[in-house]
Design a protein around this motif. Structure first.
Motif, mmCIF file in Angstrom:
data_model
loop_
_atom_site.group_PDB
_atom_site.id
_atom_site.type_symbol
_atom_site.label_atom_id
_atom_site.label_comp_id
_atom_site.label_asym_id
_atom_site.label_seq_id
_atom_site.Cartn_x
_atom_site.Cartn_y
_atom_site.Cartn_z
ATOM 1 N N CYS A 27 0.830 -1.205 0.000
ATOM 2 C CA CYS A 27 0.000 0.000 0.000
ATOM 3 C C CYS A 27 0.866 1.259 0.000
ATOM 4 O O CYS A 27 0.598 2.210 -0.745
ATOM 5 C CB CYS A 27 -0.925 -0.013 1.210
ATOM 6 S SG CYS A 27 -2.221 1.233 1.169
ATOM 7 N N HIS B 80 2.432 1.506 -3.514
ATOM 8 C CA HIS B 80 1.465 1.966 -4.507
ATOM 9 C C HIS B 80 1.152 3.444 -4.331
ATOM 10 O O HIS B 80 1.039 4.190 -5.311
ATOM 11 C CB HIS B 80 0.176 1.150 -4.406
ATOM 12 C CG HIS B 80 0.341 -0.282 -4.793
ATOM 13 N ND1 HIS B 80 -0.565 -1.266 -4.431
ATOM 14 C CD2 HIS B 80 1.308 -0.919 -5.499
ATOM 15 C CE1 HIS B 80 -0.164 -2.432 -4.901
ATOM 16 N NE2 HIS B 80 0.964 -2.247 -5.547
ATOM 17 N N GLY B 81 1.001 3.860 -3.080
ATOM 18 C CA GLY B 81 0.691 5.259 -2.821
ATOM 19 C C GLY B 81 1.807 6.190 -3.229
ATOM 20 O O GLY B 81 1.563 7.317 -3.676
ATOM 21 N N SER C 87 1.868 6.055 -7.377
ATOM 22 C CA SER C 87 0.625 6.159 -8.132
ATOM 23 C C SER C 87 0.737 7.190 -9.259
ATOM 24 O O SER C 87 1.351 8.244 -9.094
ATOM 25 C CB SER C 87 -0.525 6.553 -7.202
ATOM 26 O OG SER C 87 -1.718 6.779 -7.945
ATOM 27 N N ARG D 34 -3.279 14.106 -5.054
ATOM 28 C CA ARG D 34 -2.412 13.123 -4.409
ATOM 29 C C ARG D 34 -1.042 13.773 -4.212
ATOM 30 O O ARG D 34 -0.426 14.222 -5.168
ATOM 31 C CB ARG D 34 -2.271 11.871 -5.280
ATOM 32 C CG ARG D 34 -3.415 10.860 -5.147
ATOM 33 C CD ARG D 34 -3.044 9.617 -5.930
ATOM 34 N NE ARG D 34 -4.060 8.582 -5.897
ATOM 35 C CZ ARG D 34 -3.952 7.433 -5.229
ATOM 36 N NH1 ARG D 34 -2.848 7.199 -4.526
ATOM 37 N NH2 ARG D 34 -4.904 6.533 -5.268
ATOM 38 N N GLU E 17 -4.236 6.052 -0.859
ATOM 39 C CA GLU E 17 -4.686 4.793 -1.444
ATOM 40 C C GLU E 17 -6.077 4.431 -0.925
ATOM 41 O O GLU E 17 -6.948 3.992 -1.680
ATOM 42 C CB GLU E 17 -3.693 3.675 -1.110
ATOM 43 C CG GLU E 17 -2.480 3.626 -1.998
ATOM 44 C CD GLU E 17 -2.842 3.265 -3.420
ATOM 45 O OE1 GLU E 17 -3.201 2.104 -3.685
ATOM 46 O OE2 GLU E 17 -2.763 4.164 -4.288
ATOM 47 N N ASN E 18 -6.277 4.615 0.377
ATOM 48 C CA ASN E 18 -7.582 4.334 0.969
ATOM 49 C C ASN E 18 -8.660 5.224 0.376
ATOM 50 O O ASN E 18 -9.736 4.756 -0.013
ATOM 51 C CB ASN E 18 -7.524 4.531 2.482
ATOM 52 C CG ASN E 18 -8.869 4.358 3.144
ATOM 53 O OD1 ASN E 18 -9.437 3.271 3.136
ATOM 54 N ND2 ASN E 18 -9.415 5.429 3.705
ATOM 55 N N GLY F 72 -8.435 1.896 -2.791
ATOM 56 C CA GLY F 72 -7.456 0.840 -2.987
ATOM 57 C C GLY F 72 -7.466 -0.204 -1.890
ATOM 58 O O GLY F 72 -8.242 -0.142 -0.935
#
Length: 479
Positions: A234, A237-238, A241, A254, A299-300, A304
């Motif tokens: 996570c 990915h964050g 991204s 982001r 992500e949340n 995600g």
């Protein structure tokens, strides 16, 4: 206290999906699925008021189709409304396609709530003749946990206080906990620390013994490893991204990808800085901690895959502090990760058992506050803290989040939630610094702080408990 799920909310996304899955599965178990031609879902209270921003409707639809939070295709869930609208059908329990009209089959009841809990939902299944085949009431009680009620559970006005005896908060939690035999049962931090002293064990040792009394060691270890891996994925990915703006209409950018590029350009920290334990607690690496927390929280917010820790709204705090341990402590290892998670889980259990981790029930103090306390306990444990120092760190972590309201702008888990995770992660680390500089003695106990959090949540006005009817949610103009 740690489950693998999907964003953006444990109580408003993960819980409703799990409840819808339970309902659709029960139709199969009762052998009535073939009779069902329509399913209606009514969302009450906080689920109705902020459900669109939290994706509650999409989560329910996904659950009705037989999906669960840990494995649901996040892209399918993001577009499930449009997919179902193509032919006005829904694949109930993944086994029978039924007619589905979103505008009539998903109801947001914004003027009433169930008395037992603000996050109530009602599922009804009908046959061809519009006869009721089955009806169930479920509650999403925080952290992705759900609890079944009864169709005739009492209703109250959205801003009314529940009559005495009708709310889960009025119950003796021990009466509703499953009866399980473990070698070291505890219901308060005072009991937990006493067990540690009596048996010369750490908090992590106590939790490990209890967990492995219920299932094989290999299963517990595999679950801990899986949780850590999802947390790492996570963050990665964050940080990488390609999405520039979060969904939902607020156009919140982001920040983690650009922040990562700036920090990594002049740092080799992710190749493991070598520092002594006593020195790391005196250093300042807040920017990296901010990055770790922002990466997970974004992500949340984008729907995600995340770890509910102990909720989605606070999902960035524990991973951020755990990454701080992993990257900034020279002797960090896999055993330390397990110790961190086991210790944090024990503290989270106390919050859930003796108060609440639901923002709709006690405000954000129950989410960010409990996560901050859990993270502080975990870090104190891996830094060699005694059980008393671990409790002290955990108490500092929650004490300075007491009274924190839940007022998400636009009903989205973005403002102030994302930045709040970063702030709380650094608060947790600072709590450990203070606790480790002392001998573990402290005036306010963790049990007293948890009791205070519960009382504060009960006194808090409903509009400050995940309704988007107060605070920033009404004072920030949505553009």
């Amino acid at each position: 206290m740690f489950t693998i799920g999907v964003g953006p909310s444990s109580s408003h996304t993960v819980g409703p999906m799990a409840a819808a899955y339970a309902f659709s599965s029960s139709l199969q178990q009762k052998h009535v699925l073939n009779r069902v031609t329509r399913v209606k879902t009514t969302l009450y209270g906080s689920l109705a008021l902020t459900g669109l921003g939290h994706g509650t409707d999409r989560a329910v639809m996904a659950g009705l189709e037989g999906n669960v939070p840990a494995t649901v295709d996040t892209d399918h869930m993001l577009h499930i409304r449009e997919t179902c609208a193509l032919d006005n059908t829904l694949n109930l329990a993944g086994a029978k396609r039924i007619h589905f009209d979103y505008d009539h089959d998903v109801i947001f009841e914004q003027w009433k709530r169930m008395a037992a809990h603000p996050n109530g939902m009602r599922f009804q299944a009908f046959d061809d003749a519009a006869n009721l085949v089955d009806e169930q009431v479920w509650y999403s009680i925080g952290g992705g946990f759900i609890r079944q009620g009864a169709p005739d559970d009492s209703m109250i006005g959205i801003h009314d206080r529940p009559p005495a005896g009708t709310s889960f908060a009025d119950e003796d939690e021990s009466a509703v906990e499953p009866v399980t035999e473990v070698p070291y049962p505890f219901h308060s931090c005072t009991e937990l620390v006493a067990l540690c002293r009596r048996h010369d064990m750490s908090i992590a040792d106590i939790v490990w013994a209890n967990e492995t009394a219920l299932r094989p060691e290999e299963a517990v270890k595999a679950e801990l490893d899986g949780i850590w891996q999802v947390m790492r994925d996570c963050v990665s990915h964050g940080c990488t991204s390609k999405e520039t703006v979060l969904p939902g209409g607020l156009d919140v950018p982001r920040r983690a990808p650009k922040m990562y590029q700036r920090l990594a350009f002049n740092s080799d920290v992710l190749r493991r800085n070598s520092r002594r334990k006593d020195a790391v607690l005196e250093s300042s690496d807040a920017a990296w901690v901010d990055l770790f927390a922002l990466a997970v929280s974004e992500e949340n917010a984008g729907g995600g895959r995340i770890v509910t820790a102990p909720t989605n709204g606070a999902a960035g705090i524990i991973p951020a502090v755990l990454h701080y341990y992993w990257h900034f402590v020279d002797d960090a290892d896999d055993q330390g990760v397990s110790t961190f998670l086991l210790t944090a889980g024990a503290i989270g259990y106390l919050f859930k058992r003796n108060a609440s981790i639901s923002g709709a029930e006690v405000g954000c103090q129950g989410e960010v506050g409990s996560a901050c306390s859990m993270a502080a306990a975990g870090l104190a444990a891996v830094m060699g803290g005694t059980p008393e120092q671990v409790e002290n760190a955990a108490e500092i972590g929650i004490e300075h989040n007491l009274g924190l309201t839940c007022d998400p702008v636009g009903g989205l888990v973005q403002i102030p939630c994302i930045e709040r995770n970063a702030m709380a992660a650094n608060t947790a680390i600072n709590a450990v610094r203070m606790a480790m500089l002392g001998d573990g003695s402290h005036i306010v106990t963790l049990d007293q702080a948890i009791a205070t959090m519960k009382q504060t949540g009960e006194d808090m006005m409903a509009k400050y408990k995940e309704t988007s009817k107060g605070g920033l949610a009404v004072n920030v103009v949505e553009c």
